[in-house]
Motif scaffolding. Structure first.
Motif, short mmCIF file in Angstrom:
data_model
loop_
_atom_site.label_atom_id
_atom_site.label_comp_id
_atom_site.label_asym_id
_atom_site.label_seq_id
_atom_site.Cartn_x
_atom_site.Cartn_y
_atom_site.Cartn_z
N SER A 108 69.72 59.08 48.71
CA SER A 108 70.77 58.20 49.21
C SER A 108 70.14 57.23 50.19
N GLN A 109 70.72 56.07 50.31
CA GLN A 109 70.29 55.13 51.34
C GLN A 109 70.80 55.60 52.71
N LEU A 110 70.19 55.04 53.76
CA LEU A 110 70.67 55.29 55.11
C LEU A 110 70.77 53.94 55.81
N TYR A 111 69.81 53.58 56.64
CA TYR A 111 69.83 52.28 57.32
C TYR A 111 68.49 51.58 57.13
N SER A 112 68.53 50.26 57.01
CA SER A 112 67.29 49.53 56.78
C SER A 112 67.42 48.10 57.30
N ASP A 113 66.32 47.57 57.84
CA ASP A 113 66.32 46.16 58.25
C ASP A 113 66.07 45.23 57.07
N ALA A 114 65.99 45.81 55.87
CA ALA A 114 65.85 44.98 54.67
C ALA A 114 67.18 44.32 54.29
N TRP A 115 68.28 44.81 54.90
CA TRP A 115 69.60 44.29 54.57
C TRP A 115 70.12 43.42 55.70
N SER A 116 71.00 42.51 55.35
CA SER A 116 71.59 41.61 56.36
C SER A 116 72.67 42.30 57.17
N TYR A 117 73.21 43.38 56.66
CA TYR A 117 74.18 44.19 57.41
C TYR A 117 74.09 45.62 56.91
N GLN A 118 74.64 46.56 57.71
CA GLN A 118 74.48 47.98 57.42
C GLN A 118 75.77 48.58 56.88
N ALA A 119 75.62 49.63 56.11
CA ALA A 119 76.77 50.36 55.58
C ALA A 119 77.49 51.11 56.69
N ASN A 120 78.80 51.30 56.51
CA ASN A 120 79.56 52.16 57.40
C ASN A 120 79.26 53.63 57.08
N ALA A 121 79.59 54.49 58.04
CA ALA A 121 79.27 55.92 57.86
C ALA A 121 79.93 56.51 56.63
N ASN A 122 81.21 56.16 56.38
CA ASN A 122 81.88 56.78 55.23
C ASN A 122 81.28 56.30 53.90
N GLU A 123 80.72 55.10 53.88
CA GLU A 123 80.03 54.64 52.67
C GLU A 123 78.76 55.45 52.42
N ILE A 124 78.04 55.76 53.49
CA ILE A 124 76.83 56.57 53.36
C ILE A 124 77.19 58.00 52.96
N VAL A 125 78.24 58.55 53.57
CA VAL A 125 78.69 59.89 53.20
C VAL A 125 79.04 59.95 51.72
#
Length: 211
Positions: free
Chosen positions: A25-42
């Motif tokens: 699964s993805q988590l957080y990355s500076d490769a993206w212009s914005y980050q996913a919310n916690a429930n999206e990662i869950v």
């Protein structure tokens, strides 16, 4: 679609059979212009389990982003997986015949000789668009809604008996799960009025199996 990670990961698992598969699964990355919310990662982490993972990897993990996001739901699902890890390792998906009353959820049963793990994921979500998220107009996130699942029924083969309904919530095994009513009859179970949260969007239920 919201189940795209599952479709990708399940295909990977099927291609690797009969060998065990570690999924990610993805988590957080500076490769993206914005980050996913916690429930999206869950939701994405849950889909690794739904797809039959024997191990879970989190990639693109940037420590600097951790303090800027709500990690509690992510910690909870990782601890839930930790709590049932041996059953996921030795069990197999497709462990029960499951029918639902039609609400937007995903579900899977992982069965071992003496345990069944039922994973349920809330997919009542809207707002994301792969077409316009990158031009910053709208549709940057999946927005989840709480819902109640009227009925979810599962059945395992004759000669087996289910008992000891519980829920793995983080590191805790809860013997009287809240927000769901269970009716067990031999090798079948009816779960009624199951509440699915908009934040902690995945639930891990367990049953003992005897022959």
């Amino acid at each position: 679609p919201i189940d795209y990670p599952y479709l990708y990961l399940k295909n990977t698992r099927n291609n690797h059979m009969p060998l065990p598969t570690w999924l990610y699964s993805q988590l957080y990355s500076d490769a993206w212009s914005y980050q996913a919310n916690a429930n999206e990662i869950v939701a994405q982490i849950a889909q690794t389990v739904l797809a039959g993972a024997k191990g879970v990897t989190l990639f693109q993990s940037k420590q600097d982003e951790f303090d800027q996001h709500d990690l509690k739901p992510i910690k909870q699902i990782l601890n839930s997986i930790q709590g049932v890890k041996e059953h996921l390792r030795i069990g197999s998906i497709g462990g029960a015949k499951i029918t639902s009353s039609g609400e937007p959820i995903m579900y899977e049963a992982i069965r071992t000789p003496n345990k069944l793990v039922l994973v349920v994921l809330n997919t009542k979500a809207h707002g994301y668009s792969n077409l316009i998220c990158h031009i910053y107009i709208a549709g940057k996130h999946w927005n989840f809604d709480e819902q109640k699942v009227g009925k979810l029924e599962l059945e395992i083969p004759d000669g087996m008996t289910l008992s000891n309904f519980a829920e793995q919530i983080g590191s805790d095994t809860v013997t009287k799960p809240d927000g769901v009513h269970a009716e067990i009859s031999g090798n079948s179970v009816k779960l009624k009025d199951m509440v699915m949260d908009s934040k902690n969007v995945a639930r891990f239920f367990t049953f003992d199996i005897t022959e």
